[in-house]
Design a protein around this motif. Structure first.
Motif, short mmCIF file in Angstrom:
data_model
loop_
_atom_site.label_atom_id
_atom_site.label_comp_id
_atom_site.label_asym_id
_atom_site.label_seq_id
_atom_site.Cartn_x
_atom_site.Cartn_y
_atom_site.Cartn_z
N ASP A 141 0.86 -1.19 0.00
CA ASP A 141 0.00 0.00 0.00
C ASP A 141 0.89 1.24 0.00
OD1 ASP A 141 -2.41 -1.52 0.18
OD2 ASP A 141 -1.99 -1.82 2.32
N LEU A 142 0.84 2.02 -1.05
CA LEU A 142 1.74 3.15 -1.24
C LEU A 142 1.69 4.11 -0.05
CD1 LEU A 142 3.70 4.63 -3.14
CD2 LEU A 142 1.70 5.81 -4.10
N ASP A 143 2.87 4.36 0.55
CA ASP A 143 3.03 5.32 1.65
C ASP A 143 2.15 5.01 2.86
OD1 ASP A 143 4.89 6.67 0.15
OD2 ASP A 143 3.50 8.19 -0.58
N GLU A 144 1.78 3.75 3.03
CA GLU A 144 0.92 3.39 4.15
C GLU A 144 1.51 2.25 4.98
OE1 GLU A 144 -3.12 2.71 3.02
OE2 GLU A 144 -3.28 4.55 1.84
N GLY A 145 2.83 2.03 4.86
CA GLY A 145 3.46 0.97 5.63
C GLY A 145 3.58 1.33 7.10
N PRO A 146 3.93 0.36 7.95
CA PRO A 146 4.07 0.58 9.39
C PRO A 146 5.06 1.72 9.69
CG PRO A 146 4.11 -1.76 8.91
CD PRO A 146 4.17 -1.07 7.59
N LYS A 162 18.55 4.85 12.26
CA LYS A 162 19.25 4.58 13.52
C LYS A 162 18.43 3.65 14.42
CE LYS A 162 21.55 7.01 17.36
NZ LYS A 162 22.86 6.32 17.19
N LEU A 163 17.13 3.92 14.52
CA LEU A 163 16.27 3.07 15.33
C LEU A 163 16.24 1.64 14.80
CD1 LEU A 163 13.31 5.58 15.87
CD2 LEU A 163 14.81 4.67 17.68
N HIS A 164 16.15 1.51 13.48
CA HIS A 164 16.10 0.18 12.88
C HIS A 164 17.43 -0.56 13.06
CE1 HIS A 164 15.01 -2.95 9.91
NE2 HIS A 164 16.30 -2.91 9.63
N THR A 165 18.53 0.08 12.76
CA THR A 165 19.83 -0.60 12.81
C THR A 165 20.26 -0.92 14.24
OG1 THR A 165 21.00 1.53 12.70
CG2 THR A 165 20.62 0.36 10.62
N GLU A 166 19.70 -0.20 15.22
CA GLU A 166 19.97 -0.50 16.62
C GLU A 166 19.00 -1.54 17.17
OE1 GLU A 166 20.06 3.17 18.80
OE2 GLU A 166 22.04 3.73 18.04
N LYS A 167 18.21 -2.15 16.30
CA LYS A 167 17.27 -3.22 16.66
C LYS A 167 16.21 -2.72 17.64
CE LYS A 167 20.36 -5.94 14.65
NZ LYS A 167 20.22 -6.42 13.27
N ARG A 168 15.75 -1.49 17.45
CA ARG A 168 14.72 -0.93 18.33
C ARG A 168 13.33 -1.01 17.73
NH1 ARG A 168 17.18 1.86 22.54
NH2 ARG A 168 19.42 2.17 22.26
N CYS A 169 13.21 -1.48 16.49
CA CYS A 169 11.92 -1.51 15.78
C CYS A 169 11.44 -2.94 15.62
CB CYS A 169 12.04 -0.87 14.41
SG CYS A 169 12.61 0.83 14.44
N PHE A 170 10.16 -3.15 15.88
CA PHE A 170 9.54 -4.46 15.72
C PHE A 170 8.25 -4.29 14.93
CE2 PHE A 170 12.02 -4.41 19.52
CZ PHE A 170 12.56 -5.67 19.68
N LEU A 171 8.09 -5.06 13.88
CA LEU A 171 6.83 -5.08 13.16
C LEU A 171 5.78 -5.76 14.03
CD1 LEU A 171 7.95 -5.97 9.54
CD2 LEU A 171 6.87 -3.84 10.27
N ASN A 172 4.61 -5.14 14.06
CA ASN A 172 3.51 -5.65 14.88
C ASN A 172 2.23 -5.51 14.08
OD1 ASN A 172 2.06 -6.62 17.08
ND2 ASN A 172 1.94 -4.62 18.08
N GLY A 173 2.07 -6.39 13.08
CA GLY A 173 0.95 -6.26 12.16
C GLY A 173 1.14 -5.05 11.28
N ASN A 174 0.14 -4.19 11.23
CA ASN A 174 0.23 -2.95 10.45
C ASN A 174 0.88 -1.82 11.23
OD1 ASN A 174 -1.07 -4.06 8.17
ND2 ASN A 174 -3.07 -3.75 9.13
N LYS A 175 1.32 -2.09 12.44
CA LYS A 175 1.94 -1.08 13.30
C LYS A 175 3.37 -1.50 13.62
CE LYS A 175 -1.16 -1.56 16.51
NZ LYS A 175 -1.90 -1.34 17.78
N THR A 176 4.01 -0.69 14.44
CA THR A 176 5.34 -1.02 14.92
C THR A 176 5.41 -0.83 16.43
OG1 THR A 176 6.08 1.24 14.49
CG2 THR A 176 6.59 -0.43 12.81
N VAL A 177 6.31 -1.56 17.05
CA VAL A 177 6.76 -1.27 18.40
C VAL A 177 8.15 -0.70 18.26
CG1 VAL A 177 7.43 -2.28 20.63
CG2 VAL A 177 5.38 -3.13 19.44
N VAL A 178 8.36 0.52 18.77
CA VAL A 178 9.66 1.20 18.62
C VAL A 178 10.13 1.63 20.00
CG1 VAL A 178 10.94 3.06 17.53
CG2 VAL A 178 9.01 2.02 16.32
N PHE A 179 11.20 1.02 20.47
CA PHE A 179 11.77 1.38 21.77
C PHE A 179 12.68 2.60 21.61
CE2 PHE A 179 11.13 -3.30 22.64
CZ PHE A 179 10.01 -3.10 23.47
N PRO A 180 12.67 3.51 22.57
CA PRO A 180 13.44 4.76 22.43
C PRO A 180 14.93 4.53 22.42
CG PRO A 180 12.58 4.52 24.67
CD PRO A 180 11.96 3.42 23.87
N GLY A 181 15.62 5.44 21.71
CA GLY A 181 17.08 5.41 21.65
C GLY A 181 17.65 6.78 21.94
N HIS A 182 18.97 6.90 21.81
CA HIS A 182 19.64 8.16 22.12
C HIS A 182 19.79 9.02 20.88
CE1 HIS A 182 20.44 6.29 25.98
NE2 HIS A 182 21.06 5.29 25.37
#
Length: 290
Positions: free
Chosen positions: A230-235, A270-290
């Motif tokens: 879906d164009l521009d509608e990803g998590p 940075k969030l992705h490469t530090e393993k702070r992002c998790f796909l959760n269906g159509n959403k994400t779980v993103v833990f905070p970083g520095h």
């Protein structure tokens, strides 16, 4: 007691179940590992638990990463856990897709060269020749794959071939002005990030900032998200907005928008490469970083 200079990240998710925190911390404790940063989230809507732990070894004896993996795998199996253990110093391999707009590419190359992003860039792929010199300056291979309606399937196949050849961990669309096919989106699921403007209210089509100017918009922003069919509608990974006012011309709105796109895209990577992002269906779980 000695402290290791090597730090690790343990990430994962599993169905919500009693004892999962004891599994994580207990296994690290038994291996004399100190968890100095920990985040967790229990999605009660779907009954799934997400976690991220950074740790290092503090014991007197030898530390075996392989032994920790074996122990954790054995204990995690009854929890039906998906997990990953990684050395935080290991850079992610990132392939960048770009067209003619250079602001995001310039920013990422600078952050890469200064170490602000812990990444390697083994390839830049474009449908235009315009940014070849920039890639040459950083001594990064530049692949020009012109796209037309007739050549799109072949060029996407070549693009995927390059991505696999360099063993890319992540693909970044740094203002790549082509719509990826549904098949390629599926191939890159969870491993491709896109950036686009987020004008309020929303404006689509040509010259969105000029449309925004005509409507007297007071906020401009950007959204970084995982690529989906879906164009521009990803998590969504990260978003930000900036205030503007009546003094902003269309040109100043464009400049402000591009600044925001640069910052938001870099933050998402940075969030992705530090393993702070998790796909959760159509959403994400993103833990905070520095």
């Amino acid at each position: 007691m000695t402290t290791s200079t090597t730090t690790y990240t343990l990430t994962g998710s599993c169905p919500t179940r009693l004892g999962v925190l004891d599994l994580i911390i207990g296994t690290l404790y038994r291996n004399q590992c100190y968890a100095y940063e920990m985040h967790s989230f229990d999605d009660t809507d779907i009954g799934r638990f997400f976690f991220r732990v950074e740790f290092y070894h503090v014991g007197d004896g030898e530390f075996s990463e392989e032994e920790l993996r074996l122990q954790f795998a054995d204990r995690a199996e009854p929890f039906e856990m998906n997990w990953e253990l990684s050395d935080t110093s290991t850079p992610e391999k990132v392939v960048i897709l770009v067209s003619k707009f250079d602001h995001c590419l310039q920013d990422l190359l600078h952050r890469y060269s200064t170490g602000a992003l812990n990444i390697e860039i083994p390839a830049i792929i474009s449908n235009h020749p315009d940014l070849q010199r920039m890639a040459d300056w950083y001594e990064i291979p530049y692949y020009r794959l012109p796209v037309t309606e007739d050549t799109k399937p072949q060029q996407e196949a070549r693009m995927l071939e390059i991505i696999r050849e360099v063993e890319a961990d992540l693909v970044v669309l740094a203002r790549y002005m082509q719509i990826l096919s549904e098949d390629l989106c599926k191939q890159l699921h969870g491993k491709a990030i896109n950036i686009h403007h987020s004008l309020l209210p929303g404006f689509k089509g040509a010259k969105p900032y000029h449309q925004a100017y005509e409507k007297g918009v007071k906020l401009v922003g950007a959204t970084a998200h995982y690529v989906s069919e879906d164009l521009d509608e990803g998590p969504i990974i990260f978003q930000n907005v900036e205030h503007v006012d009546h003094t902003y011309t269309p040109e100043r709105l464009v400049a402000k928008g591009r600044d925001t796109e640069r910052l938001v895209l870099a933050r998402a990577i940075k969030l992705h490469t530090e393993k702070r992002c998790f796909l959760n269906g159509n959403k994400t779980v993103v833990f905070p970083g520095h």
